[in-house]
Design a protein around this motif. Structure first.
Motif, PDB file in Angstrom:
ATOM      1  N   PHE A 244       0.779  -1.234   0.000  1.00 47.55           N
ATOM      2  CA  PHE A 244       0.000   0.000   0.000  1.00 47.55           C
ATOM      3  C   PHE A 244       0.816   1.293   0.000  1.00 47.55           C
ATOM      4  CE2 PHE A 244      -2.734  -3.181   2.176  1.00 47.55           C
ATOM      5  CZ  PHE A 244      -3.738  -3.244   1.223  1.00 47.55           C
ATOM      6  N   VAL A 245       2.127   1.214   0.137  1.00 49.86           N
ATOM      7  CA  VAL A 245       2.934   2.430   0.229  1.00 49.86           C
ATOM      8  C   VAL A 245       3.918   2.477  -0.931  1.00 49.86           C
ATOM      9  CG1 VAL A 245       4.608   3.720   1.618  1.00 49.86           C
ATOM     10  CG2 VAL A 245       2.737   2.494   2.743  1.00 49.86           C
ATOM     11  N   ASP A 249       4.406   8.659  -0.953  1.00 47.70           N
ATOM     12  CA  ASP A 249       3.201   8.567  -0.125  1.00 47.70           C
ATOM     13  C   ASP A 249       3.495   9.072   1.285  1.00 47.70           C
ATOM     14  OD1 ASP A 249       1.622   7.564  -2.127  1.00 47.70           O
ATOM     15  OD2 ASP A 249       1.798   5.472  -1.502  1.00 47.70           O
ATOM     16  N   ALA A 270       8.694   6.313   1.046  1.00 52.99           N
ATOM     17  CA  ALA A 270       7.608   7.108   1.615  1.00 52.99           C
ATOM     18  C   ALA A 270       8.134   8.420   2.182  1.00 52.99           C
ATOM     19  CB  ALA A 270       6.899   6.326   2.710  1.00 52.99           C
ATOM     20  N   CYS A 291      -2.192  16.723   8.616  1.00 51.23           N
ATOM     21  CA  CYS A 291      -2.961  16.030   7.582  1.00 51.23           C
ATOM     22  C   CYS A 291      -3.735  16.996   6.700  1.00 51.23           C
ATOM     23  CB  CYS A 291      -3.922  15.017   8.222  1.00 51.23           C
ATOM     24  SG  CYS A 291      -3.117  13.578   8.939  1.00 51.23           S
ATOM     25  N   LYS A 297      -1.555   8.654   3.551  1.00 48.65           N
ATOM     26  CA  LYS A 297      -1.846   7.365   2.936  1.00 48.65           C
ATOM     27  C   LYS A 297      -1.978   6.302   4.017  1.00 48.65           C
ATOM     28  CE  LYS A 297      -2.390   4.372  -0.421  1.00 48.65           C
ATOM     29  NZ  LYS A 297      -1.330   4.002  -1.376  1.00 48.65           N
ATOM     30  N   LEU A 298      -1.179   6.472   5.072  1.00 49.33           N
ATOM     31  CA  LEU A 298      -1.160   5.464   6.129  1.00 49.33           C
ATOM     32  C   LEU A 298      -0.644   6.119   7.409  1.00 49.33           C
ATOM     33  CD1 LEU A 298       0.095   1.832   5.743  1.00 49.33           C
ATOM     34  CD2 LEU A 298       1.087   3.241   7.539  1.00 49.33           C
ATOM     35  N   TYR A 328     -10.226  10.808   6.231  1.00 49.73           N
ATOM     36  CA  TYR A 328      -9.267  10.834   5.127  1.00 49.73           C
ATOM     37  C   TYR A 328      -9.259   9.541   4.321  1.00 49.73           C
ATOM     38  CZ  TYR A 328      -7.218  15.255   6.595  1.00 49.73           C
ATOM     39  OH  TYR A 328      -7.009  16.584   6.892  1.00 49.73           O
ATOM     40  N   CYS A 330      -8.115   6.614   4.971  1.00 48.68           N
ATOM     41  CA  CYS A 330      -6.766   6.048   4.966  1.00 48.68           C
ATOM     42  C   CYS A 330      -6.697   4.871   5.931  1.00 48.68           C
ATOM     43  CB  CYS A 330      -5.727   7.109   5.331  1.00 48.68           C
ATOM     44  SG  CYS A 330      -5.696   7.567   7.073  1.00 48.68           S
TER      45      CYS A 330
END
Length: 529
Positions: A244-245, A249, A270, A291, A297-298, A328, A330
């Motif tokens: 996922f990353v 990100d 990242a 944010c 993203k995470l 968000y 996420c």
């Protein structure tokens, strides 16, 4: 070497390059005396101007990370400001800054052994042999890689220090190794075919059902279909990151944070954004403001007896963090290695227990408190998120060893709760003894907070203390600890050290602390400048 650069505003390119190279130096991936690529070569490799590389090198030189040698290029320098690279924090690399030369302009002439208190290799023949080996493999230095840092590799070692405070682990005498070993022996004797088959990619169903019962008792209402067995929580973090990353990100995490997670996210390119903590955990107010400028993203967190600080996130902040993830859209990675190791009262409910929409990937390590060599953890998630993680797991290792899974299964099913109750009492006794020793013998100016559970004490020292020099002096007494700077993304200074009170026998831990306290006093008196 490859450096992931973000060209969309924000941080200047020279700063990004300087920090990336600094991380590689801190990790030992670029060792003392190693020659850096020429300005022209690195500029071509990264697709930037030579002026950009020159500025990055000038910044590294200003911070004492590299030295320039006229006509030869730039080389990794021994540091003098106390933020030593990870290799300096190992007992086997306890050299003094001034003892390093550069020989042929490529590698240090002074070779130091990997083990054994920092003594030099004996004799000219050993040095010549090592020099020959370096020349043999010299071509590898120009072979590109994608490793931005590797602090876990440098600090998660099994050094020969007599008083080993550096590794967050439990002494073997406190672990149920005999019971698990007997179970494994019986499996090998009665079902040897287990060693000839691959396990289910998702993990053994029987073990997942036992873990489901364990999680339900802790307020996490999932089925076995929602769990995946991994080879330790570290693999779980890696699978999440690889799935996922990607480069650029935004990954938010506590400051300080778990070194192994920082390494993994850095390896994905990242942009790691650190969020300060207080006594109630991650500052959600600051996270929210960050944010707003850079959507996540995470978000990675160790909310219970956080590693390394020992801080526990309040229930209110756990709820607010989940609300932020919903807003968000996420993921939260909730890493939970220590919640069963509470000393006084159970910690707040996990973030996962409140998750109704699949925003939380929950990771629970069992091997850390049972048998670290078995490498058993579970990852809990739902829906398409879990399916993609299983696919990544299959590509990674074709499934965790079935024999290990079946060996721990009966203990988790029948003895885990009674065992952890006794373990908590034993760890609390050690923590309180360590705290009494610190209160009695630590010099004024050393601060710490008693943790409610876990394995570590997080000590804050005055900023004037040179932690690298302190470690070298401690290593000569057979003492190791974890330097706080490796628990931060980027290269911020840190005046903290982490001490694990669980890895040794209680009497040995006491002797080690009594040896360390005079060294702390000495460090603070002379300021080690």
């Amino acid at each position: 070497m490859h450096i992931e650069l973000s060209r969309a505003g924000g941080r200047p390119l020279p700063l990004q390059i300087s920090e990336a190279l600094g991380q590689r130096i801190s990790s030992g991936l670029l060792q003392k005396g190693a020659k850096l690529p020429s300005v022209r070569k690195l500029a071509v490799s990264l697709g930037v101007s030579q002026v950009t590389i020159s500025k990055a090198y000038a910044d590294l030189e200003r911070r004492g990370r590299i030295v320039r040698r006229q006509g030869l290029g730039c080389f990794v320098a021994p540091l003098k400001d106390g933020k030593q690279e990870a290799g300096d924090y190992r007992a086997g690399n306890a050299g003094r800054a001034g003892e390093w030369g550069y020989g042929d302009g490529n590698k240090s002439e002074n070779h130091w052994e990997e083990k054994g208190g920092g003594s030099r290799s004996s004799g000219r023949n050993a040095i010549q042999k090592e020099s020959g080996a370096r020349r043999k493999f010299a071509w590898q230095e120009d072979y590109g890689d994608y490793l931005p840092r590797a602090q876990l590799w440098r600090n998660f070692d099994y050094s020969e220090a007599e008083y080993s405070f550096h590794l967050a682990a439990i002494h073997s005498g406190m672990l149920p190794l005999k019971e698990i070993g007997e179970a494994m022996t019986m499996l090998v004797a009665k079902r040897p075919e287990l060693m000839s088959v691959y396990g289910n990619f998702q993990g053994d169903l029987g073990l997942r059902e036992v873990m489901t019962t364990h999680l339900r008792a802790r307020g996490i209402p999932l089925s076995a279909a929602n769990l995946m067995i991994t080879s330790g929580a570290q693999q779980g973090i890696d699978l999440v990151a690889r799935t996922f990353v990607g480069p650029g990100d935004a990954v938010y995490l506590e400051a300080p944070s778990y070194t192994g997670a920082i390494d993994v996210f850095a390896g994905r390119g990242a942009e790691m954004i650190s969020v300060p903590m207080d006594q109630d955990g991650m500052r959600i107010d600051l996270l929210t403001k960050l944010c707003d400028r850079r959507p996540p993203k995470l978000i990675y967190t160790v909310p219970t007896f956080q590693n390394p600080s020992g801080v526990t996130m309040s229930m209110e902040r756990r709820q607010r963090l989940l609300e932020l993830a919903r807003s968000y859209r996420c993921l939260i990675v909730e890493d939970d290695p220590f919640s069963d190791l509470y000393f006084y009262s159970p910690p707040p409910s996990s973030i996962k227990s409140m998750d109704k929409e699949g925003h939380v990937i929950y990771m629970k390590s069992f091997s850390k408190v049972l048998a670290p060599g078995c490498r058993i953890a579970c990852v809990a998630a739902e829906g398409d998120i879990l399916e993609r993680l299983i696919a990544a797991k299959a590509a990674s290792d074709l499934g965790s060893p079935l024999l290990n899974q079946l060996a721990v299964l009966p203990f988790i099913a029948g003895k885990y709760d009674a065992y952890t109750k006794e373990l908590r009492a034993a760890l609390r006794s050690r923590m309180e003894k360590a705290a009494r020793l610190l209160k009695r013998h630590a010099p004024q100016g050393v601060e710490w907070r008693l943790p409610g559970g876990g394995l570590n004490l997080w000590l804050e020292l005055p900023n004037s203390v040179n932690i690298g020099e302190l470690y070298r002096r401690a290593s000569r007494q057979g003492i190791s600890f974890l330097a706080g700077h490796v628990c931060h993304a980027g290269e911020p200074s840190s005046s903290h050290i982490r001490l694990c009170y669980a890895q040794m026998e209680e009497e040995q831990m006491e002797r080690g602390l009594l040896l360390l306290m005079p060294l702390l006093k000495e460090a603070m008196n002379d300021r080690m400048m």
